[in-house]
Design an enzyme around this catalytic site. Structure first.
Site, PDB file in Angstrom:
ATOM      1  CE  LYS A   1       2.347 -33.846 -18.697  1.00 25.62           C
ATOM      2  NZ  LYS A   1       2.771 -33.164 -19.919  1.00 25.62           N
TER       3      LYS A   1
ATOM      4  CD  GLU B   1     -11.542 -26.748 -15.294  1.00 27.92           C
ATOM      5  OE1 GLU B   1     -10.479 -27.002 -14.649  1.00 27.92           O
ATOM      6  OE2 GLU B   1     -11.600 -25.906 -16.200  1.00 27.92           O
TER       7      GLU B   1
ATOM      8  N   GLY C   1      -0.424 -33.061 -23.017  1.00 21.30           N
ATOM      9  CA  GLY C   1      -1.822 -33.452 -22.816  1.00 21.30           C
ATOM     10  C   GLY C   1      -2.544 -33.787 -24.112  1.00 21.30           C
ATOM     11  NE  ARG C   2      -1.343 -28.685 -27.874  1.00 19.84           N
ATOM     12  CZ  ARG C   2      -0.751 -28.070 -26.876  1.00 19.84           C
ATOM     13  NH1 ARG C   2      -1.192 -28.205 -25.640  1.00 19.84           N
ATOM     14  NH2 ARG C   2       0.321 -27.317 -27.091  1.00 19.84           N
TER      15      ARG C   2
ATOM     16  CD  GLU D   1      -4.435 -26.407 -25.143  1.00 22.50           C
ATOM     17  OE1 GLU D   1      -5.352 -25.901 -24.488  1.00 22.50           O
ATOM     18  OE2 GLU D   1      -4.071 -27.587 -24.995  1.00 22.50           O
TER      19      GLU D   1
ATOM     20  CG  HIS E   1     -28.851 -30.820 -44.981  1.00 20.62           C
ATOM     21  ND1 HIS E   1     -29.910 -30.769 -45.863  1.00 20.62           N
ATOM     22  CD2 HIS E   1     -28.114 -31.909 -45.338  1.00 20.62           C
ATOM     23  CE1 HIS E   1     -29.829 -31.794 -46.694  1.00 20.62           C
ATOM     24  NE2 HIS E   1     -28.752 -32.507 -46.397  1.00 20.62           N
TER      25      HIS E   1
ATOM     26  CE  LYS F   1      -5.256 -24.038 -16.648  1.00 22.04           C
ATOM     27  NZ  LYS F   1      -4.159 -24.974 -16.454  1.00 22.04           N
TER      28      LYS F   1
HETATM   29  C1  G6Q Z   1      -3.253 -30.101 -23.463  1.00 28.32           C
HETATM   30  C2  G6Q Z   1      -3.380 -29.195 -22.359  1.00 28.32           C
HETATM   31  C3  G6Q Z   1      -4.647 -29.314 -21.565  1.00 28.32           C
HETATM   32  C4  G6Q Z   1      -4.618 -30.380 -20.483  1.00 28.32           C
HETATM   33  C5  G6Q Z   1      -5.781 -30.173 -19.538  1.00 28.32           C
HETATM   34  C6  G6Q Z   1      -5.866 -31.229 -18.484  1.00 28.32           C
HETATM   35  O1  G6Q Z   1      -2.291 -30.220 -24.138  1.00 28.32           O
HETATM   36  O2  G6Q Z   1      -2.251 -29.279 -21.597  1.00 28.32           O
HETATM   37  O3  G6Q Z   1      -5.777 -29.504 -22.366  1.00 28.32           O
HETATM   38  O4  G6Q Z   1      -4.627 -31.652 -21.051  1.00 28.32           O
HETATM   39  O5  G6Q Z   1      -5.680 -28.923 -18.956  1.00 28.32           O
HETATM   40  O6  G6Q Z   1      -4.720 -31.265 -17.735  1.00 28.32           O
HETATM   41  P1  G6Q Z   1      -4.468 -32.433 -16.726  1.00 28.32           P
HETATM   42  O7  G6Q Z   1      -4.350 -33.689 -17.504  1.00 28.32           O
HETATM   43  O8  G6Q Z   1      -3.195 -32.094 -16.009  1.00 28.32           O
HETATM   44  O9  G6Q Z   1      -5.649 -32.487 -15.801  1.00 28.32           O
END
Ligand code: G6Q
Length: 541
Positions: A205, A211, A266-267, A352, A383, A503
């Site tokens: 996003k 990462e 994001g989620r 989250e 199990h 972070k």
């Molecule tokens: C979700 C969070 C988080 C996010 C990641 C990736 O709701 O905001 O999990 O999706 O940190 O972020 P980017 O899409 O900006 O790389």
């Protein structure tokens, strides 16, 4: 003042004292209608919540709690694009991502639905080009491998859904996900692959996530090592992002970028272009069918009265156990191997969103908020950890999810799977008494060990088959459950400030690890010791 000061909360507290010891066994004996009455269905998705430690009065009081928390107007605010994500100053409109073309959802006076569908159409065109082989790699070969590089919300949704809908996937396409900055993730994903048949979707996003960018740069080098010519990038990299500038800086042509908007968290972004890898895998028709399932549940959540509203009831039952029975966790147990990543997906979705101790007024909450969410696909869990569910000292409310039809009907596998599915909730609810064991002639010394107290609550969700539509319904169900709980606990469910500190410390620590001088500035003694050990062992390699 928090929800604990509401009339309904106080009444629930008093009610809890009265019914805490009630046994599910007894509740079912007393009320032959219970299973039927404490169940509901929406468009083929069936919820039986009768195996919960509630009476009709409990449900009435819980619904009263939702009323006092003004849940209905909160739902209205979310769907209508109010900027309810106040700490980030944003609207929360993931429901617009699955709204039909004919709807109109305005944000700051602009209808967002045409933008949503324009991106979906662009995704469909691209997916079809990949699937048909019309999109050719740099050397003219069709794409065989699609690798999504993203993390968190830009990874968990599409990877979970790709697995969930694998039965609908185009089998000659190998769709994979790389998320971890641990290079082993990337190295294993590209093991044995030809770069000229591989497409990377860099999914972020913000397009600033370390990462993801680190993995994307590694992917770029890997590709160029094989294909050498920089112009190959255009054929092998596309981006999913809201940040055109950063996408361009990375070297991806904005023509090959699929956008979305800051009002998509994001989620909650699977239905946006973040679902591109999924659409490539299952095709636009199945993807749209999934959006249909999401939308069906959105409508149900928006319209159904609170007492017959699936996400609301599940939210209220969660609060009942979390806040009154002091349950610390909640298990999600799908009896479908394709849903094996579903619990992990909603581990993020829930933890989250509602893992917060500060309420909307900026003060500390007085009650417990989000539970620890966990689980795995049955029957494997049986199990492993079910021992604790049946005889442990902790109360673990659980959702069981199962389907009447298998995608791979083989001999009697599915009946066996479902026999276990039904048996588990039955055992958890009704247990096995010491009297029954004695009647069976079990050795007296073993009776305590072999007794099942029962009274362990579960929800059961069932549908005919795990189709794209049903997956959409299920995901939206949990999304809205989480939202409803956040409203009642009065926390901001759509931010995630809690991930920031780690972070930023990692950035400082990385600088120190990569510097020749050992400064240990701002580093505590324990961390300094661990870093020293790392430096020493790293040098030894
Ligand atoms: C979700 C969070 C988080 C996010 C990641 C990736 O709701 O905001 O999990 O999706 O940190 O972020 P980017 O899409 O900006 O790389």
């Amino acid at each position: 003042m928090g929800i604990e000061t509401s009339v309904a909360w106080r009444e629930l507290r008093a009610h809890f004292e009265q019914i805490a010891e009630l046994q599910l066994n007894q509740l079912f004996v007393d009320d032959p209608q219970r299973a039927k009455d404490l169940s509901l269905e929406d468009q083929g998705l069936f919820l039986d919540y009768s195996k919960n430690r509630v009476t009709r009065e409990s449900i009435d009081l819980l619904v009263k709690l939702a009323d006092e928390a003004r849940l209905l107007s909160a739902i209205q605010d979310m769907f209508s694009g109010e900027k309810i994500n106040k700490t980030e100053g944003r609207a929360v409109l993931h429901t617009a991502l699955r709204a039909p073309k004919s709807s109109c959802i305005e944000l700051d006076g602009i209808d967002v639905v045409p933008q949503v569908h324009a991106v979906l159409d662009k995704m469909a065109g691209f997916s079809e080009a990949i699937r048909s082989g019309q999109w050719q790699g740099f050397t003219g070969k069709p794409i065989r491998n699609v690798i999504n590089i993203g993390i968190g919300g830009s990874d968990l949704g599409p990877s979970m859904a790709c697995e969930a809908l694998r039965a609908y996937s185009q089998r000659n396409l190998n769709v994979q996900f790389v998320s971890n900055v641990d290079a082993s993730d990337f190295a294993e994903a590209v093991q044995g692959l030809n770069a000229d048949e591989t497409l990377f979707i860099v999914c972020s996003k913000t397009f600033t996530t370390d990462e993801t960018l680190t993995n994307a740069r590694t992917a770029r080098s890997w590709l160029l090592k094989q294909l050498v010519d920089e112009s190959a990038i255009a054929k092998h990299f596309v981006a999913v992002s809201t940040n055109t500038e950063e996408v361009q800086t990375f070297g991806i042509d904005p023509q090959n970028m699929f956008g979305f908007w800051d009002w998509v968290g994001g989620r909650y972004s699977l239905c946006s272009s973040v679902g591109l890898a999924l659409m490539v895998s299952i095709g636009a028709t199945h993807f749209r069918a999934m959006l249909g399932g999401f939308h069906a549940m959105d409508e149900h959540f928006k319209i159904a009265p609170l007492a017959q509203n699936m996400p609301v009831l599940m939210a209220l039952l969660g609060i009942w156990y979390n806040n009154f029975f002091a349950a610390e966790t909640h298990a999600i147990l799908p009896y479908d191997n394709y849903l094996k990543h579903f619990p992990a997906y909603f581990q993020q979705g829930d933890m989250e969103s509602n893992g917060k101790y500060i309420d909307k007024s900026g003060t500390e909450v007085a009650v417990q908020t989000g539970p620890i969410v966990w689980g795995q696909a049955g029957t494997n869990g049986q199990h492993a950890f079910y021992q604790l569910l049946h005889q442990g000292t902790k109360l673990v409310p659980a959702d069981f999810i199962g389907f009447a039809q298998s995608h791979n009907p083989t001999l009697d596998h599915h009946d066996k799977l479902m026999a276990n599915f039904f048996a588990q909730t039955q055992a958890l609810a009704f247990g096995k008494s010491s009297q029954t064991l004695a009647d069976e002639g079990v050795d007296a010394a073993l009776i305590p060990h072999r007794t099942f107290t029962g009274n362990r609550p579960t929800n059961t969700l069932m549908a005919e088959k795990l189709t794209p539509f049903v997956l959409g319904q299920l995901i939206a169900l949990y999304e809205h459950k989480i939202f409803a709980q956040g409203v009642i606990w009065n926390v901001f469910s759509f931010d995630q400030w809690g991930v920031e500190l780690g972070k930023s410390l990692a950035v400082e620590i990385l600088q120190q690890l990569q510097s020749d001088e050992v400064s240990n500035a701002n580093v505590d003694a324990s961390t300094a010791q661990l870093m020293a050990r790392y430096r020493k062992d790293r040098a030894a390699s």
